[in-house]
Design an enzyme around this catalytic site. Sequence first.
Site, PDB file in Angstrom:
ATOM      1  CB  THR A  65       0.924  -0.434   4.897  1.00 26.08           C
ATOM      2  OG1 THR A  65       1.101  -1.645   4.140  1.00 26.08           O
ATOM      3  CG2 THR A  65       2.170  -0.201   5.732  1.00 26.08           C
ATOM      4  CB  THR A 116      -0.855  -0.018   1.295  1.00 29.36           C
ATOM      5  OG1 THR A 116      -1.915  -0.947   1.140  1.00 29.36           O
ATOM      6  CG2 THR A 116      -1.459   1.326   1.627  1.00 29.36           C
TER       7      THR A 116
END
Length: 321
Positions: A230, A179
């Site tokens: 993340t 991410t």
Amino acid sequence: MGKAVIAIHGGAGAIARSRLSPEQERAYVDALSAIVTCGQALLAGGGSALDAVTEAVRQLEACPLFNAGVGSVFTHQGRHELDACIMDGRTLEAGAVAGVSRIRYPILAARAVLESSPHLLLIGEGAETFAFLQGLEAVEPAFFSTPARRAQLERAQAAQQTLLDHDGAPLDSDRKFGTVGAVALDLAGNLAAATSTGGMTNKLAGRVGDSPIVGAGCYANNANVAVSCTGTGEVFMRTLAAYDIAALMEYAGLSLQEASERVIGEKIPVLGGSGGAIAIDREGNLAMPFTTEGMYRASARVGDAPSVGIYREGCGEGGHG
Ligand code: ASP
């Protein structure tokens, strides 16, 4: 020169030094360094935190090394479904899109939702129609595909089969995270956060994780902190991880370091999750805790040299036991 600072991440996960060649490592370091330097220059020139995180995440989306925009992971059905979110700590306004596959830069769509719609979160085709009406660039879904991500899907699907055969072994034992995100504090004292992702390899169609959910994968409030997360999205959603860091600071008086380590290092693992976060408080303090082997990350204070890290060692402001 004030306390202006920017931090970015390119995801956390099982990043073993043995699995990354020196050339690959160099490519990640160069990309992170170029992007954080650009964000630093934007802040140094008086740019807003909101603009700095938008541009940093747009550049991370443009880089195929990271799981956002081009280079996004595949769903179980072999498609891409991208999610993004942005939050302005000055106004507490936010914008997000989820499950989009034809918007070149999902973070720009999230920003357009924040600025030009009465809503906070738009999904799928509706989000795409809105983005194109706002003049954002359209691409074919295959634009986001890379051979490396296709191979990753094939490995994940093979592993899933094996894991199912082995009686409920945790599905994510070989799951790579990824991410991208950015947090910034500008010279005017405003905080902002942005997060963008392709999600998790082999996810079911329609699955949405924490990244586009305000308070889960992204949060910013000038009163305390800007956070981008993340990791195992489902667990970050259940703990409202990003907001929990802000709440621990606001209600329990914890420092940025204490709050972010409590959430990432204690509360997420208790529920079986792992990952990391980058966070900046209103004083310009920085925290980058993670529980995985590594987290692609970089930070730059206005006036100082940028710092880049991947593994646990080598970055003074990252890592957690
Ligand atoms: N948190 C993201 C998601 O669940 C994945 C990641 O950070 O790697 O979609």
